[in-house]
Design an enzyme around this catalytic site. Structure first.
Site, PDB file in Angstrom:
ATOM      1  N   ASP A 275      -0.050  -8.192  -7.090  1.00 39.02           N
ATOM      2  CA  ASP A 275       1.195  -7.932  -7.807  1.00 39.02           C
ATOM      3  C   ASP A 275       1.313  -8.961  -8.929  1.00 39.02           C
ATOM      4  OD1 ASP A 275       1.881 -10.283  -6.551  1.00 39.02           O
ATOM      5  OD2 ASP A 275       3.408  -9.406  -5.263  1.00 39.02           O
ATOM      6  N   SER A 276       2.361  -8.846  -9.734  1.00 44.39           N
ATOM      7  CA  SER A 276       2.478  -9.712 -10.908  1.00 44.39           C
ATOM      8  C   SER A 276       3.116 -11.048 -10.578  1.00 44.39           C
ATOM      9  CB  SER A 276       3.338  -9.026 -11.957  1.00 44.39           C
ATOM     10  OG  SER A 276       4.672  -8.930 -11.465  1.00 44.39           O
ATOM     11  N   GLY A 277       3.689 -11.161  -9.398  1.00 43.32           N
ATOM     12  CA  GLY A 277       4.467 -12.346  -9.058  1.00 43.32           C
ATOM     13  C   GLY A 277       5.949 -12.150  -9.332  1.00 43.32           C
ATOM     14  N   GLY A 278       6.263 -11.145 -10.119  1.00 42.49           N
ATOM     15  CA  GLY A 278       7.653 -10.924 -10.522  1.00 42.49           C
ATOM     16  C   GLY A 278       8.583 -10.697  -9.341  1.00 42.49           C
TER      17      GLY A 278
ATOM     18  N   ASP B 144       7.053  -7.171 -14.360  1.00 43.81           N
ATOM     19  CA  ASP B 144       8.209  -6.295 -14.578  1.00 43.81           C
ATOM     20  C   ASP B 144       9.470  -7.016 -14.153  1.00 43.81           C
ATOM     21  OD1 ASP B 144       7.444  -6.281 -11.900  1.00 43.81           O
ATOM     22  OD2 ASP B 144       8.298  -4.313 -11.516  1.00 43.81           O
TER      23      ASP B 144
ATOM     24  N   GLN C  48      10.262   1.264 -14.169  1.00 40.76           N
ATOM     25  CA  GLN C  48      11.529   0.782 -13.612  1.00 40.76           C
ATOM     26  C   GLN C  48      12.629   1.773 -14.003  1.00 40.76           C
ATOM     27  OE1 GLN C  48      12.316  -1.490 -11.481  1.00 40.76           O
ATOM     28  NE2 GLN C  48      10.414  -2.672 -11.274  1.00 40.76           N
TER      29      GLN C  48
ATOM     30  N   GLY D 131      10.713  -1.101  -7.902  1.00 40.16           N
ATOM     31  CA  GLY D 131      12.165  -1.214  -7.783  1.00 40.16           C
ATOM     32  C   GLY D 131      12.815  -0.142  -6.935  1.00 40.16           C
TER      33      GLY D 131
ATOM     34  N   ASP E 130       2.170   0.259  -0.371  1.00 39.37           N
ATOM     35  CA  ASP E 130       1.986  -0.983   0.375  1.00 39.37           C
ATOM     36  C   ASP E 130       3.303  -1.300   1.044  1.00 39.37           C
ATOM     37  OD1 ASP E 130       3.308  -1.945  -2.215  1.00 39.37           O
ATOM     38  OD2 ASP E 130       3.393  -3.706  -0.936  1.00 39.37           O
TER      39      ASP E 130
ATOM     40  N   CYS F 281      -3.039   6.552  20.825  1.00 33.11           N
ATOM     41  CA  CYS F 281      -3.672   5.652  19.847  1.00 33.11           C
ATOM     42  C   CYS F 281      -5.034   5.210  20.367  1.00 33.11           C
ATOM     43  CB  CYS F 281      -2.784   4.439  19.599  1.00 33.11           C
ATOM     44  SG  CYS F 281      -3.483   3.278  18.415  1.00 33.11           S
TER      45      CYS F 281
ATOM     46  N   CYS G 191      -6.772   2.620  19.116  1.00 31.94           N
ATOM     47  CA  CYS G 191      -7.103   1.277  18.625  1.00 31.94           C
ATOM     48  C   CYS G 191      -7.547   0.363  19.764  1.00 31.94           C
ATOM     49  CB  CYS G 191      -5.930   0.674  17.843  1.00 31.94           C
ATOM     50  SG  CYS G 191      -4.731  -0.214  18.848  1.00 31.94           S
TER      51      CYS G 191
ATOM     52  N   CYS H 239      -4.705  -0.564  22.276  1.00 31.91           N
ATOM     53  CA  CYS H 239      -4.281   0.499  23.193  1.00 31.91           C
ATOM     54  C   CYS H 239      -5.387   0.877  24.174  1.00 31.91           C
ATOM     55  CB  CYS H 239      -3.802   1.710  22.397  1.00 31.91           C
ATOM     56  SG  CYS H 239      -2.290   1.343  21.470  1.00 31.91           S
TER      57      CYS H 239
ATOM     58  N   HIS I 244      -2.544  -3.279  16.181  1.00 34.23           N
ATOM     59  CA  HIS I 244      -2.078  -1.928  16.487  1.00 34.23           C
ATOM     60  C   HIS I 244      -1.266  -1.340  15.333  1.00 34.23           C
ATOM     61  CE1 HIS I 244      -0.215   1.553  18.281  1.00 34.23           C
ATOM     62  NE2 HIS I 244       0.913   1.084  17.772  1.00 34.23           N
TER      63      HIS I 244
HETATM   64 ZN   LIG Z   1      -2.935   1.164  19.253  1.00 35.57          ZN
END
Ligand SMILES: [Zn+2]
Length: 378
Positions: A92-95, A146, A195, A222, A272, A310, A312, A315, A341
């Site tokens: 990211d830009s840090g903004g 931004d 934005q 935003g 994200d 699940c 994973c 689990c 998980h």
């Molecule tokens: Zn799991």
């Protein structure tokens, strides 16, 4: 590898199945990017991330700039080499952090003056400085600086922030073009950010201004800052409709697992969120039957896996009772297993979304997912 994006298929909802190629590998889209704030996704080793199938993760420019410092990371060969992560990285830009974490921030057209949340030292973040730092880090995808505003914000304030964001986007683009060779990752791409607050017409105007600047990809920023989910979707869709179909679209900072398919249906390719990692450390776990708070006494002698659906590592091997015990005893392993998980759950949800788009059945998939989660929350 050169940066490129291909839309492979479009679902009736508008969702896109795609393939993003970066200097550090190919990413299947729609993609979920775990957040690796300070050069680490808290609780997971880079080996675990690779095993989980993570193709791209996020790094926070603000945190890495303050500690250990971008020049140190440049001297260590860039962020990929420093943290030993062979996959793609988006910074990211840090903004956003400057606007939300630091104090004494003063915004002018030139940039943002702020004080570090670590030691109170004063810094000045300009569009050019943000790019200089991101070039040192050498992410595959850098973001323009931004201006992030609060919700709700008055129309005048949202319009002014969108205007400033477009000006800063131009400065970032020009800086990146002039100093292409300064990045520790050759071929680093730069995304513009839409934005416009909660105003659909401002969002559309902001998108058109950015498209004129011709970025290889576009983010929608935003949003998901307190407004209702339906409004987030409307505003994201309004912005996405103005963006070129052949370029990737990134919706920043979303969302809950049951919301991911809604965002994908808005035509978004990347997302994200800190929720899977942050909630894991607080004992909040996402499952196919809804959310579980592992500290709850009802799990004290529960020998079942966290999520029976699940596959994973957690689990497959551990019981709810053991996970609860680790959490209550404040064991380091609690954060590790819970994070494993939750990240798996997000990535798996995205895999299922991609599959649904491939079959042109995203609407049916979303309805089924909603029904299952609602059944889990009587
Ligand atoms: Zn799991």
């Amino acid at each position: 590898m050169e940066f490129s994006f291909q839309v492979l298929k479009t679902d009736p909802t508008g969702a896109r199945l795609g393939r993003l190629t970066t200097p550090h590998g190919v990413i299947d889209t729609p993609a979920f990017m775990p957040v690796g704030t300070a050069g680490t996704v808290k609780g997971l080793t880079q080996e675990a991330l690779a095993d989980l199938g993570v193709q791209i993760l996020l790094g926070n420019t603000y945190h890495l700039y303050l500690r250990p410092g971008h020049e140190l990371i440049r001297n260590m060969g860039g962020l990929h080499r420093f943290m030993s992560w062979p996959g793609a990285i988006l910074t990211d830009s840090g903004g956003y952090q400057v606007f939300s974490l630091s104090d004494l921030r003063k915004v002018t057209d030139e940039g943002v003056r702020f004080r570090s949340h670590l030691d109170g030292s004063e810094h000045f973040l300009t569009p050019e400085k943000s790019l200089e730092v991101q070039q040192a880090l050498g992410s595959d995808i850098a973001m323009v600086l931004d201006e992030c505003i609060e919700y709700p914000a008055e129309r005048g304030r949202a319009a002014e922030a969108a205007r400033r964001t477009a000006d800063w986007a131009r400065r970032c683009r020009d800086y990146a073009r002039e100093r292409e060779d300064a990045s520790t990752t050759p071929g680093q791409a730069l995304f513009g950010i839409v934005q416009g607050g909660a105003y659909a017409d401002l969002r559309r105007e902001s998108a058109r201004r950015l498209v004129e600047l011709d970025f290889p990809g576009y983010a929608i920023g935003g949003l998901a800052v307190g407004e209702p989910h339906e409004m987030t979707c409307e505003l994201a869709a309004a912005a996405a409709a103005e963006l070129p179909a052949a370029r990737p679209r990134y919706l920043m900072g979303v969302g809950l697992p049951e919301q991911l398919s809604d965002y994908v249906a808005c035509g978004v390719d990347m997302m994200d969120c800190v929720l899977p990692t942050r909630n894991a450390r607080n004992g909040c776990l996402f499952t196919s039957a809804g959310r579980i708070s592992i500290k709850n006494a009802r799990y004290a002698a529960d020998s079942r896996p966290l999520d029976e659906n699940c596959s994973c590592m957690v689990c497959r091997n551990y019981s709810r009772a053991y996970l609860r015990h680790l959490y209550m005893a404040n064991e380091v392993l609690a954060a590790i297993l819970n994070t494993h998980h939750n990240v798996h759950f997000y990535l798996d949800t995205m895999r299922k979304i991609r599959q649904a788009i491939a079959f042109g059945e995203l609407a049916g998939f979303s309805a089924e997912l909603q029904a299952r989660l609602e059944a889990g929350h009587p």
